[in-house]
Design a protein around this motif. Sequence first.
Motif, PDB file in Angstrom:
ATOM      1  N   PHE A  55      -0.150  15.891  -4.676  1.00 13.82           N
ATOM      2  CA  PHE A  55       0.888  14.894  -4.904  1.00 13.82           C
ATOM      3  C   PHE A  55       1.908  14.896  -3.762  1.00 13.82           C
ATOM      4  N   THR A  56       2.319  16.087  -3.351  1.00  9.77           N
ATOM      5  CA  THR A  56       3.333  16.195  -2.305  1.00  9.77           C
ATOM      6  C   THR A  56       2.814  15.663  -0.976  1.00  9.77           C
ATOM      7  N   LEU A  57       1.585  16.000  -0.620  1.00  3.37           N
ATOM      8  CA  LEU A  57       1.010  15.492   0.622  1.00  3.37           C
ATOM      9  C   LEU A  57       0.920  13.967   0.597  1.00  3.37           C
ATOM     10  N   ALA A  58       0.478  13.427  -0.541  1.00  2.00           N
ATOM     11  CA  ALA A  58       0.375  11.972  -0.655  1.00  2.00           C
ATOM     12  C   ALA A  58       1.750  11.320  -0.591  1.00  2.00           C
ATOM     13  N   ALA A  59       2.730  11.923  -1.261  1.00  4.57           N
ATOM     14  CA  ALA A  59       4.084  11.369  -1.242  1.00  4.57           C
ATOM     15  C   ALA A  59       4.685  11.427   0.157  1.00  4.57           C
ATOM     16  N   PHE A  60       4.356  12.477   0.916  1.00  2.00           N
ATOM     17  CA  PHE A  60       4.837  12.577   2.295  1.00  2.00           C
ATOM     18  C   PHE A  60       4.253  11.470   3.156  1.00  2.00           C
ATOM     19  N   ILE A  61       2.957  11.214   2.998  1.00  2.80           N
ATOM     20  CA  ILE A  61       2.331  10.114   3.736  1.00  2.80           C
ATOM     21  C   ILE A  61       2.972   8.795   3.354  1.00  2.80           C
ATOM     22  N   GLN A  62       3.187   8.603   2.069  1.00  5.60           N
ATOM     23  CA  GLN A  62       3.780   7.362   1.581  1.00  5.60           C
ATOM     24  C   GLN A  62       5.160   7.131   2.171  1.00  5.60           C
ATOM     25  N   LEU A  63       5.950   8.175   2.264  1.00  8.60           N
ATOM     26  CA  LEU A  63       7.323   8.035   2.739  1.00  8.60           C
ATOM     27  C   LEU A  63       7.412   8.006   4.259  1.00  8.60           C
ATOM     28  N   SER A  64       6.728   8.909   4.934  1.00  9.94           N
ATOM     29  CA  SER A  64       6.965   9.125   6.357  1.00  9.94           C
ATOM     30  C   SER A  64       5.963   8.458   7.289  1.00  9.94           C
ATOM     31  N   LEU A  65       4.766   8.190   6.828  1.00 10.64           N
ATOM     32  CA  LEU A  65       3.726   7.712   7.723  1.00 10.64           C
ATOM     33  C   LEU A  65       3.215   6.323   7.380  1.00 10.64           C
ATOM     34  N   SER A  66       3.934   5.611   6.529  1.00 14.04           N
ATOM     35  CA  SER A  66       3.425   4.328   6.045  1.00 14.04           C
ATOM     36  C   SER A  66       4.111   3.127   6.667  1.00 14.04           C
ATOM     37  N   GLY A  67       5.133   3.335   7.471  1.00 14.96           N
ATOM     38  CA  GLY A  67       5.843   2.214   8.077  1.00 14.96           C
ATOM     39  C   GLY A  67       7.231   2.006   7.524  1.00 14.96           C
ATOM     40  N   TRP A 146       8.465  -4.687   3.849  1.00 17.63           N
ATOM     41  CA  TRP A 146       7.875  -4.469   5.168  1.00 17.63           C
ATOM     42  C   TRP A 146       6.367  -4.701   5.138  1.00 17.63           C
ATOM     43  N   ASP A 147       5.730  -4.425   4.019  1.00 17.53           N
ATOM     44  CA  ASP A 147       4.312  -4.691   3.793  1.00 17.53           C
ATOM     45  C   ASP A 147       4.209  -5.340   2.422  1.00 17.53           C
ATOM     46  N   THR A 148       3.842  -6.603   2.385  1.00 14.52           N
ATOM     47  CA  THR A 148       3.846  -7.327   1.114  1.00 14.52           C
ATOM     48  C   THR A 148       2.801  -6.802   0.139  1.00 14.52           C
ATOM     49  N   GLN A 149       1.853  -6.024   0.633  1.00 13.53           N
ATOM     50  CA  GLN A 149       0.849  -5.425  -0.244  1.00 13.53           C
ATOM     51  C   GLN A 149       1.241  -4.020  -0.702  1.00 13.53           C
ATOM     52  N   ALA A 150       2.405  -3.544  -0.269  1.00 20.24           N
ATOM     53  CA  ALA A 150       2.785  -2.156  -0.549  1.00 20.24           C
ATOM     54  C   ALA A 150       3.037  -1.903  -2.031  1.00 20.24           C
ATOM     55  N   ARG A 151       3.468  -2.910  -2.756  1.00 23.01           N
ATOM     56  CA  ARG A 151       3.740  -2.757  -4.185  1.00 23.01           C
ATOM     57  C   ARG A 151       3.001  -3.848  -4.951  1.00 23.01           C
ATOM     58  N   THR A 152       2.424  -3.482  -6.089  1.00 23.52           N
ATOM     59  CA  THR A 152       1.826  -4.458  -6.996  1.00 23.52           C
ATOM     60  C   THR A 152       2.350  -4.173  -8.392  1.00 23.52           C
ATOM     61  N   TRP A 153       2.421  -5.202  -9.211  1.00 24.57           N
ATOM     62  CA  TRP A 153       2.953  -5.015 -10.561  1.00 24.57           C
ATOM     63  C   TRP A 153       2.082  -4.084 -11.382  1.00 24.57           C
ATOM     64  N   ARG A 154       0.768  -4.156 -11.222  1.00 27.93           N
ATOM     65  CA  ARG A 154      -0.111  -3.286 -12.005  1.00 27.93           C
ATOM     66  C   ARG A 154       0.165  -1.822 -11.701  1.00 27.93           C
ATOM     67  N   ALA A 217      -2.564  -4.150   7.478  1.00 27.78           N
ATOM     68  CA  ALA A 217      -1.220  -3.841   7.035  1.00 27.78           C
ATOM     69  C   ALA A 217      -0.970  -2.350   7.189  1.00 27.78           C
ATOM     70  N   ALA A 218       0.258  -1.995   7.467  1.00 22.27           N
ATOM     71  CA  ALA A 218       0.593  -0.581   7.570  1.00 22.27           C
ATOM     72  C   ALA A 218       0.253   0.106   6.267  1.00 22.27           C
ATOM     73  N   PRO A 219      -0.349   1.319   6.335  1.00 20.75           N
ATOM     74  CA  PRO A 219      -0.715   1.999   5.098  1.00 20.75           C
ATOM     75  C   PRO A 219       0.496   2.182   4.196  1.00 20.75           C
ATOM     76  N   GLY A 220       0.430   1.618   3.021  1.00 23.72           N
ATOM     77  CA  GLY A 220       1.570   1.650   2.107  1.00 23.72           C
ATOM     78  C   GLY A 220       1.323   2.515   0.914  1.00 23.72           C
TER      79      GLY A 220
END
Length: 224
Positions: A55-67, A146-154, A217-220
């Motif tokens: 979880f922490t590794l994924a959260a780090f990628i999400q925050l720091s390496l996604s754009g 910044w990336d329109t695909q980064a969030r989805t309602w589902r 798109a930047a990895p979100g």
Amino acid sequence: MAPETGGGRRQRLRREAWGFAAGSLCFLVGAVPFYAEWAGPVVVGWTFFGGSILFTLAAFIQLSLSGRHLPRKGTGRADAADWWASAIQFVGTLFFNVSTFGALLAAIADPTRLGVGWRPDAWGSIAFLLSSALALVATKDRGQLWDTQARTWRATWLNMFGSVFFGFSAIGAYVLPDTGTFYNLLWANLGTFLGAVCFLIAALLSRRTIGADEPAAAPGPVAA
């Protein structure tokens, strides 16, 4: 992987979603009573601790390496909420690192002690709930992200439900000072299981479009 969508474009699982999916699977399995009886407290402890690290590794990628960028003057509400949702989620995973590691050490020291094993901690659960609330704000105006695909309602709502289930689990895991027993062990185990199911599905639904005719798109994130 998802099939091609046309014009050479395809949808693929976001790279951080692999970590969220694997981590969720660890928490899901660890919460199953039959697994706990078969594997024993130490193996279950390693399962939860390993899941928290993923979880922490994924959260780090999400925050720091996604754009994403640290909010500054002029940052829109959606982008600011998006960054804070990811940052608070990352902090929440660190709380789970600490609690799962502590439970693992306790299991190694005395696997026969009554009640040994990990139970969701309040601080990590609160962080996940706050992160999910901010993700709802970001998703409301996702066209401005910044990336329109980064969030989805589902994915956003699935993660919100997962955070609520983890919150119930933390309440159920509260140790009553008078008796030394859990407030509700069923809540603790079932909340962890259902929360992990929601997080797993949300991760598997997290996709990004790629294709030679359109810049990837930047990895979100999987929505927090």
